[in-house]
Design a protein around this motif. Sequence first.
Motif, short mmCIF file in Angstrom:
data_model
loop_
_atom_site.label_atom_id
_atom_site.label_comp_id
_atom_site.label_asym_id
_atom_site.label_seq_id
_atom_site.Cartn_x
_atom_site.Cartn_y
_atom_site.Cartn_z
N ILE A 114 35.21 -21.07 -65.77
CA ILE A 114 33.79 -20.94 -66.14
C ILE A 114 33.33 -19.51 -65.90
N ASP A 115 33.74 -18.93 -64.76
CA ASP A 115 33.37 -17.55 -64.43
C ASP A 115 33.92 -16.58 -65.47
N LEU A 116 35.13 -16.82 -65.94
CA LEU A 116 35.72 -15.96 -66.98
C LEU A 116 34.91 -16.07 -68.28
N CYS A 117 34.48 -17.27 -68.60
CA CYS A 117 33.65 -17.45 -69.80
C CYS A 117 32.30 -16.78 -69.64
N SER A 124 39.11 -10.40 -65.20
CA SER A 124 40.55 -10.58 -65.37
C SER A 124 41.00 -12.03 -65.32
N VAL A 125 41.80 -12.43 -66.32
CA VAL A 125 42.39 -13.77 -66.31
C VAL A 125 43.48 -13.88 -65.25
N ARG A 126 43.84 -12.75 -64.67
CA ARG A 126 44.87 -12.75 -63.62
C ARG A 126 44.47 -13.62 -62.43
N SER A 127 43.16 -13.78 -62.23
CA SER A 127 42.67 -14.59 -61.10
C SER A 127 43.15 -16.04 -61.19
N ARG A 141 36.73 -17.87 -74.29
CA ARG A 141 37.47 -16.80 -73.59
C ARG A 141 38.96 -17.17 -73.63
N GLN A 142 39.75 -16.32 -74.27
CA GLN A 142 41.19 -16.57 -74.33
C GLN A 142 41.83 -16.16 -73.01
N LEU A 143 42.64 -17.05 -72.44
CA LEU A 143 43.09 -16.92 -71.06
C LEU A 143 44.46 -16.27 -70.94
N PHE A 144 44.75 -15.33 -71.82
CA PHE A 144 46.02 -14.62 -71.76
C PHE A 144 45.75 -13.12 -71.91
N ARG A 149 44.99 -9.58 -72.90
CA ARG A 149 44.28 -9.04 -74.05
C ARG A 149 43.68 -10.13 -74.95
N GLY A 150 43.32 -11.24 -74.31
CA GLY A 150 42.69 -12.32 -75.06
C GLY A 150 41.29 -11.93 -75.54
#
Length: 572
Positions: free
Chosen positions: A55-58, A63-66, A111-114, A116-117
């Motif tokens: 949700i935070d990424l959206c 960083s999706v690294r989290s 939000r694409q989770l890879f 350079r998404g």
Amino acid sequence: MLIEKLIVRKTKPTIEVIREVPFNLKGLSLIIDNTSDQAEDSGNNVGKTTAIKIIDLCLGAKSVRSLYYDTDTKSENIDIKEFLNENKVEAELVLIQRKSNGNNKRISIVRQLFYRGKRIIGDKEYTKEEFWEELKIILFGLKEPYPTLRQLIPKFVRVNDSTDESMIKFISNTSNDTYDTIYLFLFNILKNDLLSEKDILATRLKACEDKLKMYEKDVNITSLDSLRQRKQLVEKELKDFLKKRKEFDYMDTYKEELEKKRTLTARINELEEVVQLLEFDIKTIFKSISKLRSEKSNVDLNRLEYLYNEAKAYIDNLDKTYKEVVNFHNTMIQNRIDFINAQLDSKNSELKRVIEERDYLLEQKKDFTIEVLDEGLLEELNVLSTKIEKLNVEKGEINQAIKILEGVEDEKSDILTQIQEINKQMDSENITQRISVFNQYFSEYCRKLYGEKFLFVYNNKWKEQKKFPVSLDSFRGNVGTGMKKGVIVAFDLAYMKFAEEIGIKAPQFVIHDKLENTHINQLKTIFDLCQKIDGQYIIPILRERVSKVNADLIEQAKVLELSSDNKFFKIN
């Protein structure tokens, strides 16, 4: 804005939904970890925190690294990392804005989770900065540059570990000026355009102060007072030297003649050195010629003839006769002698020219009549002039440093004046009224949780007093982690009620992680409070921590269940 649902899906090789999580639009939403209490089971890896990280990424987290990197162990979960990349996993967060006429507005955020998404809102792809700006308008109605989206969201989505001040200091490595901007915005104390301008001015002020600190470390600049004192000393010394130089004015008549004489003497000395070098070269050339002539006349003809006959024994048809070989040898030596003789002629001509120039200058020197005047006086005058020149340079450097510092000081003063003008537009009575409304809820929630009434305070003079802009009155430092977390909940729920009453556009959801340390009595109270808010309170939690809470309430609040056999990404 409320969170209607979160959808996580694979997009390669085909579209496949991994999770679809519908959230309760009012009150409590629980992400339950059903991990058993057996020793071999652990709830640390089932993914209950993953959901709120997504949700935070959206909502703009960088960083999706989290999702697969553990900051404690400094390690990566390779299975999750490869799963996200290979299946091109993406998350869709659906927000909903409820309207009184029933025509609710929905907004889809992808939000694409890879690596350079992409970031997509609706059907439009955005760069990271554009994504942040658009989300800030959607969630806060804020078009001005400051505060930024990621300065505001951590107040509503608390994913990271909390510190004892996290309820009011929820961003790491952030200046007090930035926090001031954030709180002035959150409590709608200053108009957005003035607020953004104030933040920009605060940034410029910090840059000025940093420059001044940097200059203070420079031994050539230090402070304005020091520079002005140095300037006075230099000017006094310069004045003394200029006065002393005037005493040499009587020499002006002779100065030109003396300078000519000194120049002439210097040239004669140069020519004398050239004469010596040329004479040395000529002597060397004579030695070389003598040696070559000796080689020509003293060649061992018998030895040369022997070598010739030996070669002839092996080669019947030699192209050259013995006599021709001897002549060739002597010719080569003669050529070298001729070449060196040509150099000798050049050197002799050069020597003659230099001697003539030297002798001419020596005759000229005899014509100078000034012999009585002490040339040491001219030397002293030159030394004096050099000192004056250095002092003038030093004075110029000091003036330049003063100009630089005065410029920075003037800029700082101008910025402070502009900030003061903006601060004058902050109505202290309005501030008190706004904070009072907030504290009605905050203090009451704290009382219900812990039997104490804490108060939130905004200090309008924090800058002059060098304090943090806001504080919690009556809050004591030596309290347990569980109580700190409980007060954070009270703070965030109170803000939700406050924003609703004042009519501030802000997220109508609060997401917290790691409430396990909160006592069960406070958890029950928190859950009861959540049922009375017109917004969402979303938390991931272990089932064993809520086992003593009303089972019907837990079932109603539950939006997702996870376990060691049913992890978030369904990777076992």
